[in-house]
Motif scaffolding. Structure first.
Motif, mmCIF file in Angstrom:
data_model
loop_
_atom_site.group_PDB
_atom_site.id
_atom_site.type_symbol
_atom_site.label_atom_id
_atom_site.label_comp_id
_atom_site.label_asym_id
_atom_site.label_seq_id
_atom_site.Cartn_x
_atom_site.Cartn_y
_atom_site.Cartn_z
ATOM 1 N N GLU A 250 72.108 90.984 82.539
ATOM 2 C CA GLU A 250 71.028 90.030 82.300
ATOM 3 C C GLU A 250 70.223 90.499 81.094
ATOM 4 O O GLU A 250 70.134 91.702 80.831
ATOM 5 C CB GLU A 250 70.123 89.873 83.524
ATOM 6 N N TYR A 251 69.697 89.542 80.337
ATOM 7 C CA TYR A 251 68.886 89.909 79.184
ATOM 8 C C TYR A 251 67.536 89.223 79.288
ATOM 9 O O TYR A 251 67.382 88.181 79.948
ATOM 10 C CB TYR A 251 69.598 89.546 77.878
ATOM 11 N N GLY A 252 66.538 89.820 78.625
ATOM 12 C CA GLY A 252 65.200 89.264 78.695
ATOM 13 C C GLY A 252 64.707 89.195 80.128
ATOM 14 O O GLY A 252 64.811 90.153 80.889
ATOM 15 N N SER A 253 64.200 88.028 80.519
ATOM 16 C CA SER A 253 63.675 87.857 81.885
ATOM 17 C C SER A 253 64.785 87.794 82.925
ATOM 18 O O SER A 253 64.539 87.931 84.120
ATOM 19 C CB SER A 253 62.830 86.586 81.965
ATOM 20 N N GLY A 254 66.018 87.567 82.477
ATOM 21 C CA GLY A 254 67.156 87.583 83.396
ATOM 22 C C GLY A 254 67.044 86.573 84.517
ATOM 23 O O GLY A 254 66.493 85.476 84.351
ATOM 24 N N PHE A 255 67.555 86.963 85.691
ATOM 25 C CA PHE A 255 67.553 86.055 86.832
ATOM 26 C C PHE A 255 66.134 85.761 87.318
ATOM 27 O O PHE A 255 65.861 84.677 87.820
ATOM 28 C CB PHE A 255 68.385 86.643 87.971
ATOM 29 N N ALA A 256 65.225 86.711 87.134
ATOM 30 C CA ALA A 256 63.839 86.487 87.570
ATOM 31 C C ALA A 256 63.200 85.348 86.783
ATOM 32 O O ALA A 256 62.312 84.648 87.290
ATOM 33 C CB ALA A 256 63.021 87.762 87.401
ATOM 34 N N ASN A 284 57.884 88.544 75.717
ATOM 35 C CA ASN A 284 59.272 88.647 75.241
ATOM 36 C C ASN A 284 60.249 88.334 76.373
ATOM 37 O O ASN A 284 61.187 89.081 76.621
ATOM 38 C CB ASN A 284 59.538 90.043 74.668
ATOM 39 N N TYR A 285 60.012 87.211 77.042
ATOM 40 C CA TYR A 285 60.936 86.790 78.092
ATOM 41 C C TYR A 285 62.321 86.490 77.525
ATOM 42 O O TYR A 285 63.324 86.595 78.225
ATOM 43 C CB TYR A 285 60.392 85.553 78.807
ATOM 44 N N ALA A 286 62.388 86.123 76.257
ATOM 45 C CA ALA A 286 63.665 85.800 75.625
ATOM 46 C C ALA A 286 64.521 87.035 75.388
ATOM 47 O O ALA A 286 65.704 86.919 75.066
ATOM 48 C CB ALA A 286 63.430 85.073 74.302
ATOM 49 N N GLY A 287 63.924 88.202 75.507
ATOM 50 C CA GLY A 287 64.679 89.425 75.291
ATOM 51 C C GLY A 287 65.124 89.616 73.863
ATOM 52 O O GLY A 287 66.124 90.266 73.577
ATOM 53 N N GLY A 288 64.372 89.058 72.923
ATOM 54 C CA GLY A 288 64.675 89.257 71.507
ATOM 55 C C GLY A 288 65.765 88.363 70.956
ATOM 56 O O GLY A 288 66.214 88.558 69.820
ATOM 57 N N ILE A 289 66.182 87.346 71.740
ATOM 58 C CA ILE A 289 67.282 86.473 71.306
ATOM 59 C C ILE A 289 66.929 85.020 71.607
ATOM 60 O O ILE A 289 66.589 84.681 72.741
ATOM 61 C CB ILE A 289 68.599 86.852 72.026
ATOM 62 N N ASP A 298 62.031 93.080 70.154
ATOM 63 C CA ASP A 298 62.907 94.033 70.834
ATOM 64 C C ASP A 298 63.951 93.285 71.657
ATOM 65 O O ASP A 298 63.627 92.315 72.356
ATOM 66 C CB ASP A 298 62.100 94.933 71.778
ATOM 67 N N ILE A 299 65.192 93.719 71.565
ATOM 68 C CA ILE A 299 66.258 93.163 72.402
ATOM 69 C C ILE A 299 66.305 93.982 73.688
ATOM 70 O O ILE A 299 66.396 95.216 73.643
ATOM 71 C CB ILE A 299 67.610 93.201 71.680
ATOM 72 N N THR A 300 66.231 93.316 74.829
ATOM 73 C CA THR A 300 66.210 94.017 76.114
ATOM 74 C C THR A 300 67.245 93.411 77.055
ATOM 75 O O THR A 300 67.423 92.197 77.101
ATOM 76 C CB THR A 300 64.821 93.941 76.781
ATOM 77 N N PHE A 301 67.926 94.276 77.784
ATOM 78 C CA PHE A 301 68.869 93.799 78.794
ATOM 79 C C PHE A 301 69.093 94.871 79.851
ATOM 80 O O PHE A 301 68.731 96.037 79.662
ATOM 81 C CB PHE A 301 70.200 93.388 78.149
ATOM 82 N N LYS A 302 69.682 94.459 80.971
ATOM 83 C CA LYS A 302 70.021 95.383 82.051
ATOM 84 C C LYS A 302 71.475 95.168 82.461
ATOM 85 O O LYS A 302 72.005 94.057 82.372
ATOM 86 C CB LYS A 302 69.114 95.178 83.266
ATOM 87 N N VAL A 303 72.089 96.258 82.920
ATOM 88 C CA VAL A 303 73.485 96.243 83.330
ATOM 89 C C VAL A 303 73.583 96.836 84.728
ATOM 90 O O VAL A 303 73.052 97.924 84.985
ATOM 91 C CB VAL A 303 74.359 97.077 82.364
ATOM 92 N N ALA A 304 74.236 96.115 85.651
ATOM 93 C CA ALA A 304 74.365 96.574 87.034
ATOM 94 C C ALA A 304 75.754 97.140 87.284
ATOM 95 O O ALA A 304 76.764 96.528 86.915
ATOM 96 C CB ALA A 304 74.109 95.409 88.001
ATOM 97 N N PHE A 305 75.801 98.320 87.891
ATOM 98 C CA PHE A 305 77.057 98.999 88.207
ATOM 99 C C PHE A 305 77.261 99.040 89.717
ATOM 100 O O PHE A 305 76.334 99.370 90.466
ATOM 101 C CB PHE A 305 77.043 100.435 87.676
#
Length: 365
Positions: A250-256, A284-289, A298-305
């Motif tokens: 997910e990037y920026g605000s993602g699923f939330a 920056n809910y858009a996550g920089g994109i 700023d570009i922001t994202f999260k990765v789930a493992f």
């Protein structure tokens, strides 16, 4: 095969298996005259290598990288760069018990279904060991991006249900120092201690646990990314989802963000300062994109493992003939993959940005 290559202009092709002679990568499209810092490349590999601590696999690999081509007198020549990482501590006998048995939640069955043959030794090509080659290539992409003023920082934001607080800092070097002072690579010391204790308890139970990695990219100029199919966040998503054990991006605000109203979620532009090359937004809910293209924030994202699939317990499964069978976890495996995956996330992000940066040079005459 195309499935072993990534990128268009800054393009990599990885090769090798977990228990083969070596793994490696060929980088095509790296611009000439880039200073290639071998010590930096090795330091990046050291963050991913096994045997680092009690909460990682105890396989012992130095992951010493060798540059075979494409570099002369410390600089890239513009020709393909070949990097080789020998395998040193293969224990193929650890996998003798699953020659004809499919490990639950591994790629054993699907490789048989696709190719009609598979390397049962640690999963062969499907092993996360392949990611060392990506880290080596990503280190060169980082060196290129550093020249452009682009910085990438990732850290472990959660393990199981343990969540780190959101970090507010413009000093990525300070966060990097904190992250590297603990074996779980979380930039919040108090949360890191809790995560380490939890992972160690899971390890002692013979079990595994998943987690999330957050990433922030600073200094990315506006304009990177393509308007339709190669949107920047789409390329980042593909890169992250290509990493072993990744189950979510997910990037920026993602699923939330789906829970908010537009009036809450819109990022309001601020008047541009006279000395600024980009405009800023209040949030920056858009996550920089925006529209698949970087906007300079700023570009922001999260990765789930997911949890590592190999556990030290007997599990019911089937064999290659489709008959019921039982398998016991053996070998050397991480109880939680996220501490070693931090540098992999950074590497894949760097490869995407290096490629998109070069592609963007052809956008305007």
């Amino acid at each position: 095969m195309a499935g072993n290559s990534f990128g268009q202009l800054f393009r990599i092709t990885t090769f090798g298996e977990s228990h083969g002679v070596a793994i490696g990568v060929i980088i095509d499209g790296c611009p000439a005259q880039l200073n290639i810092d071998l010590d930096f490349i090795q330091s990046e590999l050291d963050k991913r290598k096994p045997g680092q601590s009690k909460i990682t696999t105890q396989r012992k690999e130095s992951d010493t990288v060798q540059i075979l081509s494409g570099v002369f007198e410390g600089k890239s020549t513009g020709t393909p760069i070949a990097l080789l990482i020998p395998n040193e501590d293969q224990r193929s006998k650890d996998y003798g018990h699953n020659v004809d048995v499919y490990r639950p939640s591994h790629a054993d069955y699907v490789y048989d279904a696709k190719y009609g043959i598979r390397d049962h030794r640690g999963g062969g090509r499907s092993s996360a060991r392949e990611t060392a080659a990506r880290v080596a290539a990503g280190a060169i992409a980082k060196l290129f991006l550093k020249q452009q003023g682009i910085e990438i920082f990732a850290h472990v934001t959660s393990v199981g249900t343990i969540e780190a607080p959101n970090l507010e800092s413009n000093d990525l070097s300070a966060l990097l120092q904190i992250r590297e002072e603990n074996m779980v690579r979380c930039a919040d010391p108090a949360t890191a201690h809790e995560m380490i204790e939890f992972i160690d308890s899971v390890r002692k139970d013979g079990d595994t646990v998943g987690g999330k990695i957050g990433c922030i990219i600073k200094g990315c100029p506006a304009g990177l990314g393509e308007p339709v199919f190669d949107k920047l966040h789409a390329d980042l998503g593909k890169a992250m989802l290509s990493i072993n054990a990744v189950h979510g991006f997910e990037y920026g605000s993602g699923f939330a963000g789906s829970e908010l109203r537009g009036s809450q979620h819109n990022d309001i532009p601020q008047p541009k300062a006279a000395d600024s090359k980009v405009f800023k937004t209040t949030t920056n809910y858009a996550g920089g994109i925006l529209g698949g293209i970087s906007n300079g924030m700023d570009i922001t994202f999260k990765v789930a493992f997911k949890p590592v699939a190999t556990i030290m317990h007997n599990q019911q499964t089937i064999n290659a003939a489709g008959e019921a069978s039982e398998i016991k976890g053996k070998g050397r495996h991480d109880p939680c993959v996220v501490p070693r995956a931090v540098v992999i996330v950074e590497a894949m992000a760097a490869l995407v940005l290096a490629d998109q940066f070069l592609r963007n040079k052809a956008s305007v005459i």
